[in-house]
Structures are given as structure tokens and as C-alpha cells.
Design a protein around this motif. Structure first.
Motif, PDB file in Angstrom:
ATOM      1  N   GLY A 214       0.970  -1.182   0.101  1.00 32.55           N
ATOM      2  CA  GLY A 214      -0.048   0.021   0.222  1.00 32.55           C
ATOM      3  C   GLY A 214       0.819   1.274   0.039  1.00 32.55           C
ATOM      4  O   GLY A 214       1.995   1.227  -0.350  1.00 32.55           O
ATOM      5  N   GLY A 215       0.394   2.382   0.332  1.00 32.95           N
ATOM      6  CA  GLY A 215       0.967   3.613   0.273  1.00 32.95           C
ATOM      7  C   GLY A 215       0.608   4.361  -1.076  1.00 32.95           C
ATOM      8  O   GLY A 215       0.116   3.806  -1.976  1.00 32.95           O
ATOM      9  N   GLY A 216       0.758   5.648  -1.178  1.00 33.03           N
ATOM     10  CA  GLY A 216       0.501   6.521  -2.376  1.00 33.03           C
ATOM     11  C   GLY A 216       1.129   5.765  -3.503  1.00 33.03           C
ATOM     12  O   GLY A 216       0.284   5.745  -4.536  1.00 33.03           O
ATOM     13  N   VAL A 217       2.095   5.346  -3.500  1.00 33.78           N
ATOM     14  CA  VAL A 217       2.871   4.821  -4.740  1.00 33.78           C
ATOM     15  C   VAL A 217       2.486   3.474  -5.218  1.00 33.78           C
ATOM     16  O   VAL A 217       2.423   3.223  -6.474  1.00 33.78           O
ATOM     17  N   SER A 218       1.314   3.053  -4.538  1.00 30.06           N
ATOM     18  CA  SER A 218       0.918   1.794  -5.024  1.00 30.06           C
ATOM     19  C   SER A 218      -0.031   1.777  -6.088  1.00 30.06           C
ATOM     20  O   SER A 218      -0.528   0.886  -6.882  1.00 30.06           O
ATOM     21  N   LYS A 219      -0.834   3.210  -6.251  1.00 35.85           N
ATOM     22  CA  LYS A 219      -1.406   3.392  -7.568  1.00 35.85           C
ATOM     23  C   LYS A 219      -0.713   3.061  -8.697  1.00 35.85           C
ATOM     24  O   LYS A 219      -1.102   3.312  -9.741  1.00 35.85           O
ATOM     25  N   HIS A 220       0.716   3.004  -8.674  1.00 40.30           N
ATOM     26  CA  HIS A 220       1.587   2.956  -9.776  1.00 40.30           C
ATOM     27  C   HIS A 220       2.161   1.712  -9.638  1.00 40.30           C
ATOM     28  O   HIS A 220       3.190   1.235 -10.381  1.00 40.30           O
ATOM     29  N   HIS A 221       1.460   0.736  -8.958  1.00 41.44           N
ATOM     30  CA  HIS A 221       2.100  -0.707  -9.046  1.00 41.44           C
ATOM     31  C   HIS A 221       2.336  -1.330 -10.154  1.00 41.44           C
ATOM     32  O   HIS A 221       3.285  -2.155  -9.993  1.00 41.44           O
ATOM     33  N   GLU A 222       1.681  -1.335 -11.302  1.00 37.00           N
ATOM     34  CA  GLU A 222       2.036  -1.790 -12.549  1.00 37.00           C
ATOM     35  C   GLU A 222       3.632  -1.531 -12.919  1.00 37.00           C
ATOM     36  O   GLU A 222       3.994  -2.250 -13.817  1.00 37.00           O
ATOM     37  N   PHE A 224       6.129  -1.567 -10.796  1.00 39.77           N
ATOM     38  CA  PHE A 224       7.352  -1.837 -10.040  1.00 39.77           C
ATOM     39  C   PHE A 224       7.069  -3.215  -9.423  1.00 39.77           C
ATOM     40  O   PHE A 224       7.812  -4.254  -9.655  1.00 39.77           O
ATOM     41  N   LEU A 225       5.781  -3.818  -9.027  1.00 41.19           N
ATOM     42  CA  LEU A 225       5.390  -5.025  -8.767  1.00 41.19           C
ATOM     43  C   LEU A 225       5.817  -6.238  -9.716  1.00 41.19           C
ATOM     44  O   LEU A 225       6.135  -6.938  -9.250  1.00 41.19           O
ATOM     45  N   PRO A 226       5.424  -6.056 -10.843  1.00 38.80           N
ATOM     46  CA  PRO A 226       5.779  -7.182 -11.821  1.00 38.80           C
ATOM     47  C   PRO A 226       7.525  -7.271 -12.129  1.00 38.80           C
ATOM     48  O   PRO A 226       7.786  -8.412 -12.401  1.00 38.80           O
ATOM     49  N   LEU A 227       8.037  -6.466 -11.402  1.00 35.27           N
ATOM     50  CA  LEU A 227       9.658  -6.467 -11.529  1.00 35.27           C
ATOM     51  C   LEU A 227      10.129  -7.386 -10.513  1.00 35.27           C
ATOM     52  O   LEU A 227      11.377  -7.652 -10.364  1.00 35.27           O
ATOM     53  N   LEU A 228       9.432  -7.686  -9.435  1.00 31.51           N
ATOM     54  CA  LEU A 228       9.562  -8.444  -8.511  1.00 31.51           C
ATOM     55  C   LEU A 228       9.568 -10.099  -8.360  1.00 31.51           C
ATOM     56  O   LEU A 228       8.615 -10.394  -9.013  1.00 31.51           O
ATOM     57  N   HIS A 229      10.372 -10.929  -7.872  1.00 33.14           N
ATOM     58  CA  HIS A 229      10.255 -12.152  -8.193  1.00 33.14           C
ATOM     59  C   HIS A 229      10.486 -12.807  -6.866  1.00 33.14           C
ATOM     60  O   HIS A 229      11.643 -13.026  -6.263  1.00 33.14           O
ATOM     61  N   LEU A 230       9.341 -13.144  -6.030  1.00 37.56           N
ATOM     62  CA  LEU A 230       9.233 -13.440  -4.804  1.00 37.56           C
ATOM     63  C   LEU A 230       8.550 -14.991  -4.843  1.00 37.56           C
ATOM     64  O   LEU A 230       7.747 -15.274  -5.717  1.00 37.56           O
ATOM     65  N   ARG A 231       8.564 -15.604  -3.614  1.00 41.13           N
ATOM     66  CA  ARG A 231       7.870 -16.978  -3.507  1.00 41.13           C
ATOM     67  C   ARG A 231       6.342 -16.758  -3.425  1.00 41.13           C
ATOM     68  O   ARG A 231       5.704 -17.322  -3.921  1.00 41.13           O
ATOM     69  N   ALA A 232       5.821 -15.519  -2.594  1.00 38.20           N
ATOM     70  CA  ALA A 232       4.525 -15.254  -2.701  1.00 38.20           C
ATOM     71  C   ALA A 232       4.153 -14.380  -3.473  1.00 38.20           C
ATOM     72  O   ALA A 232       4.878 -13.338  -4.071  1.00 38.20           O
ATOM     73  N   PRO A 233       2.717 -14.522  -3.823  1.00 34.50           N
ATOM     74  CA  PRO A 233       2.255 -13.418  -4.556  1.00 34.50           C
ATOM     75  C   PRO A 233       2.382 -12.053  -3.942  1.00 34.50           C
ATOM     76  O   PRO A 233       2.318 -11.914  -2.745  1.00 34.50           O
ATOM     77  N   ILE A 234       2.425 -11.105  -4.837  1.00 33.40           N
ATOM     78  CA  ILE A 234       2.517  -9.460  -4.235  1.00 33.40           C
ATOM     79  C   ILE A 234       1.749  -8.736  -5.226  1.00 33.40           C
ATOM     80  O   ILE A 234       1.501  -8.872  -6.357  1.00 33.40           O
ATOM     81  N   VAL A 235       0.584  -8.310  -4.200  1.00 31.64           N
ATOM     82  CA  VAL A 235      -0.472  -7.469  -4.899  1.00 31.64           C
ATOM     83  C   VAL A 235      -0.565  -6.056  -4.215  1.00 31.64           C
ATOM     84  O   VAL A 235      -0.069  -5.730  -3.059  1.00 31.64           O
TER      85      VAL A 235
END
Length: 265
Positions: A214-222, A224-235
Motif C-alpha cells: 500500500g501507500g500512495g505509490v501503490s497506484k503505480h503498482h504496474e 514496479f510490482l511485476p519487476l519483483l520475483h518472490l515466492r509469495a504473490p505480491i499485490v
């Protein structure tokens, strides 16, 4: 929802105390939506206990609340059994002060106080991005710092200041917060490298089943989130600015306000 709320409460009132504004609204505990329009009053300066309490009384006075309505308050601090152990963006005189007693005495009704990130995290697990997830959810707000919350099978573990983990010799939020992205003029890919390191350590320590950002920057999630490679889903978080109010209200209802002894069943 019956397992999450006070048996007599279908509505509770949430108040989000921040450095610039004190916001509140009644919350429908079956939907997580506001039952009336939110009202915002500027935070008094300095934000001393007496001044904040007076503002909270003014805020509550603008609503016609039944006397048994549970009231929850978020606070920008570590909140241990109702007592502020730190103070961010409010007056330092709050440290060591029992928030629940100060506000409860001013209002003449019980109040539950909770850390602001904890309230937002809990709201996401009840009504937001993690509402259908079992197991361990890690909720993180990326802003000036990094706020964190962990909810395990519906139970909040309070006051986890995991934005301050030491990683590679640095306080994590000084490297990976949204403020650090601005300060160091990072592009999304560069910032994602720092987030990858941060969330990778979180995963190795806590093994969450889901990570919510969350946080204000989460409105731009598309970006940076797809650049992360983790075991758990990140949304991305879903409740945005409503999360604190909703979480505070839900936690107040769950805690058993109004006064113990009125359950009658």
C-alpha cells in the motif's frame, strides 16, 4: 463476519489520526464501507494529547452515534496496550501516554487505539486485497517510511516495526521507502532492485503466503510490482486512504467495546 466483530455491533466508528488531518467515519462491518461520509479536521498544532482529544470530541460530535458504538483510533506510533511508545508527526508528549484513557475520558466512552499500519493491514485482510487469504499475510505501506503489519489467520500481530530491519548495514526504510526513491532519483527498475532485497529478507524470515503493498505509490503498482520475483504473490492494496478508518473500526468491534458486561448473552 461474525467471528471478527462484537456480537452487538454491525457498525463501528473509525478515526485515523495523522500529522496533518484527523479523519473519521462510521463503518459498516459487513461490507467494510463507510456508513456515512468521512469528515476530516486538520490536526491541531502542536498535536498535544489535550488538543488532539478536543479535536476527536469535535469530530465525533458531528455524527449521531449510539452510545454503544465501538470506537477505534489509529495512531502514528507504536501502541502497546493503549500506550504510545513513540510519536511520529504528533507531539512528543504523547510518548508514555495512554491514548485510550485520554480519548476515552474526553469522549466518555471506551476507545481502542492501534498503530496506523496495523489498522490498515488488518483492514486489507478483512475487506481488501487479502480478504480471501488464509495463513500469513504481510502488509506493507511504502511512503516516507515503510509501515508493516502481519496478520496470521485473521489475528493481528501488533507493532512489528519491520521497516526498520537492518539489511546490508542500512535501516531498510532509508533504502527502500518511496521517499528513498525520490531522494536518490531512482527509476522504477532501480527502486525495484531495492524492494526485491527488502521483500526477499522478509520472505526468508516470515514466509508470508501473500504480500500486500500500500501507500500512495501503490497506484503505480504496474510499474514496479511485476519487476519483483518472490515466492509469495505480491499485490497492491485495495482500500487506499480508507484502510486506517476501516481497520480501526473493525479492531474496536473485535476487541469487545462497548463496555464488558453488556453482552447479556
Amino acid at each position: 463476519m461474525s467471528t471478527h466483530t462484537h456480537p452487538h455491533a454491525s457498525t463501528a466508528f473509525g478515526i485515523d489520526i495523522g500529522g496533518s488531518g484527523i479523519k473519521g467515519a462510521p463503518v459498516d462491518l459487513t461490507t467494510g464501507e463507510f456508513a456515512a461520509d468521512r469528515i476530516r479536521i486538520p490536526t491541531p498544532q502542536p498535536a498535544t494529547p489535550a488538543a488532539v482529544a478536543a479535536t476527536v470530541v469535535e469530530l465525533i460530535g458531528r455524527f449521531d452515534l449510539p452510545s454503544d458504538t465501538p470506537i477505534g483510533v489509529t495512531f502514528p506510533a507504536v501502541v502497546q496496550h493503549g500506550v504510545a511508545r513513540s510519536a511520529a508527526n504528533v507531539d512528543g508528549s504523547w510518548i508514555g501516554t495512554n491514548i485510550e484513557h485520554v480519548l476515552g475520558d474526553a469522549l466518555g466512552r471506551p476507545v481502542i487505539a492501534v498503530n496506523d499500519a496495523d489498522a490498515a493491514g488488518y483492514a486489507e485482510t478483512l475487506f481488501g486485497a487479502a480478504r480471501s487469504t488464509s495463513g500469513v499475510t504481510f502488509v506493507c505501506t511504502l511512503g516516507t517510511g515503510i509501515g508493516t503489519a502481519i496478520v496470521a489467520d485473521g489475528v493481528l500481530v501488533p507493532n512489528l516495526e519491520l521497516g526498520h530491519l537492518e539489511i546490508d548495514g542500512h535501516d531498510a526504510e532509508t533504502r527502500a521507502s518511496d521517499a528513498a526513491r525520490d531522494r536518490d532519483d531512482l527509476d522504477w527498475a532501480q527502486w525495484a532492485e531495492r524492494l526485491q532485497r527488502y521483500f526477499g529478507v522478509i520472505e526468508d524470515l516470515f514466509w508470508p503466503d501473500l504480500i500486500v503493498v500500500g501507500g500512495g505509490v501503490s497506484k503505480h503498482h504496474e510499474k514496479f510490482l511485476p519487476l519483483l520475483h518472490l515466492r509469495a504473490p505480491i499485490v497492491p492494496a485495495q482500500l487506499r486512504n480508507a484502510a486506517g478508518i476501516v481497520g480501526a473500526a473493525a479492531l474496536a468491534a473485535k476487541a469487545g467495546t462497548p463496555v464488558a458486561g453488556v453482552r447479556g448473552d
